[in-house]
Scaffold this motif. Structure first.
Motif, mmCIF file in Angstrom:
data_model
loop_
_atom_site.group_PDB
_atom_site.id
_atom_site.type_symbol
_atom_site.label_atom_id
_atom_site.label_comp_id
_atom_site.label_asym_id
_atom_site.label_seq_id
_atom_site.Cartn_x
_atom_site.Cartn_y
_atom_site.Cartn_z
ATOM 1 N N THR A 15 0.838 -1.208 0.000
ATOM 2 C CA THR A 15 0.000 0.000 0.000
ATOM 3 C C THR A 15 0.867 1.251 0.000
ATOM 4 O O THR A 15 0.626 2.198 -0.759
ATOM 5 N N MET A 16 1.890 1.262 0.836
ATOM 6 C CA MET A 16 2.782 2.416 0.911
ATOM 7 C C MET A 16 3.534 2.602 -0.399
ATOM 8 O O MET A 16 3.706 3.736 -0.870
ATOM 9 N N GLU A 17 3.982 1.526 -1.008
ATOM 10 C CA GLU A 17 4.690 1.628 -2.286
ATOM 11 C C GLU A 17 3.778 2.197 -3.377
ATOM 12 O O GLU A 17 4.226 2.996 -4.201
ATOM 13 N N LYS A 18 2.523 1.805 -3.361
ATOM 14 C CA LYS A 18 1.573 2.354 -4.341
ATOM 15 C C LYS A 18 1.376 3.847 -4.116
ATOM 16 O O LYS A 18 1.340 4.627 -5.063
ATOM 17 N N ARG A 19 1.258 4.263 -2.866
ATOM 18 C CA ARG A 19 1.062 5.681 -2.543
ATOM 19 C C ARG A 19 2.278 6.512 -2.925
ATOM 20 O O ARG A 19 2.153 7.627 -3.421
ATOM 21 N N LEU A 20 3.478 5.958 -2.682
ATOM 22 C CA LEU A 20 4.705 6.689 -2.963
ATOM 23 C C LEU A 20 5.135 6.587 -4.423
ATOM 24 O O LEU A 20 5.873 7.436 -4.913
ATOM 25 N N GLY A 21 4.694 5.528 -5.073
ATOM 26 C CA GLY A 21 5.101 5.308 -6.454
ATOM 27 C C GLY A 21 6.522 4.779 -6.588
ATOM 28 O O GLY A 21 7.154 4.907 -7.626
ATOM 29 N N ARG A 22 7.041 4.217 -5.506
ATOM 30 C CA ARG A 22 8.398 3.645 -5.522
ATOM 31 C C ARG A 22 8.505 2.569 -4.448
ATOM 32 O O ARG A 22 7.662 2.458 -3.560
ATOM 33 N N SER A 23 9.573 1.805 -4.528
ATOM 34 C CA SER A 23 9.815 0.755 -3.547
ATOM 35 C C SER A 23 10.255 1.364 -2.212
ATOM 36 O O SER A 23 10.942 2.390 -2.183
#
Length: 58
Positions: free
Chosen positions: A21-29
């Motif tokens: 979820t966090m990676e989707k929000r940030l757009g990065r790993s």
């Protein structure tokens, strides 16, 4: 023992979902090759650095 495995698996699932979820929000790993231990100061070395020289005769 089986209950421990089940609970551990559930915890892993929650952690994976949170990471994704966090990676989707940030757009990065959010995973890196760095390790926390690379940034931890060895307490025994720190104490030596913090010691002040003193004269026992005073």
């Amino acid at each position: 023992m089986e209950e421990n495995k089940r609970v551990a698996r559930e915890g892993g699932d929650v952690a994976r979902e949170a990471r994704e979820t966090m990676e989707k929000r940030l757009g990065r790993s959010v995973v890196s090759k760095e390790r926390a231990s690379d940034y931890i100061i060895d307490a025994s070395k720190k104490e030596k650095e913090d010691e002040l020289p003193f004269d026992e005769n005073k």
